[in-house]
Design a protein around this motif. Structure first.
Motif, short mmCIF file in Angstrom:
data_model
loop_
_atom_site.label_atom_id
_atom_site.label_comp_id
_atom_site.label_asym_id
_atom_site.label_seq_id
_atom_site.Cartn_x
_atom_site.Cartn_y
_atom_site.Cartn_z
N LEU A 80 0.82 -1.21 0.00
CA LEU A 80 0.00 0.00 0.00
C LEU A 80 0.85 1.26 0.00
O LEU A 80 0.33 2.36 -0.09
N ALA A 88 -3.86 3.32 5.32
CA ALA A 88 -3.81 1.90 4.98
C ALA A 88 -5.16 1.25 5.20
O ALA A 88 -5.59 0.40 4.40
N ALA A 91 -7.38 2.31 2.29
CA ALA A 91 -6.97 1.65 1.04
C ALA A 91 -7.32 0.17 1.06
O ALA A 91 -7.82 -0.37 0.06
#
Length: 166
Positions: A80, A88, A91
């Motif tokens: 990521l 994170a 995502a």
């Protein structure tokens, strides 16, 4: 007497001295437990597909067994490229959602379509009697000129002049 035992006895005294609490302890316990379960379900500590390797977050997810024929590997591993936990988490959630949607589409493609015999299979089955766009524009221009000429014949005033052809 230990500090924990003293604290526990004082809590018992407080509960027994408050008649409201002692009568409704089951309701209060239920409310507290419900709040804790809701809190735990709402705010997970870490998504299950997120790993931290040397400070960098990675998305790692196994591919379902029924879809592994579409992939070269049995898992998806993506960096990521962030050290930020909130970024994170966002995502990973987005990637996971997109994978779920894509996998649902793959599963739907494998399914048998109900009433497939009613679908139009090729271009021979379809009726092509509708005009093309070019033919429709030419027909419109022709009919508008005919309409203008008819109106000019019925009402011979200068306001009814046919439009200019391009």
């Amino acid at each position: 007497m230990s500090a924990a035992l003293r604290r526990q006895r004082s809590e018992v005294r407080i509960l027994s001295s408050a008649p409201f609490l002692s009568q409704n302890i089951e309701i209060i316990a239920f409310i507290v437990l419900t709040a804790l379960v809701t809190l735990k379900m709402t705010y997970k500590t870490r998504p299950s597909h997120l790993r931290n390797r040397d400070g960098i977050y990675h998305f790692i997810r196994r591919i379902p067994a029924d879809l592994q024929s579409h992939y070269r590997s049995d898992r998806i591993c993506l960096s990521l490229r962030t050290k930020s936990a909130p970024a994170a988490f966002r995502a990973a959630g987005s990637i996971s959602q997109r994978l779920d949607d894509y996998w649902s589409g793959l599963r739907l493609q494998k399914m048998d379509v109900p009433a497939i015999h009613l679908l139009i299979g090729n271009s021979d089955d379809a009726k092509h009697d509708s005009p093309t766009l070019k033919e429709a524009v030419e027909a419109f221009r022709y009919l508008s000129l005919v309409a203008w000429s008819l109106m000019a014949a019925v009402w011979p005033h200068s306001i009814f002049e046919p439009p200019l052809r391009k």
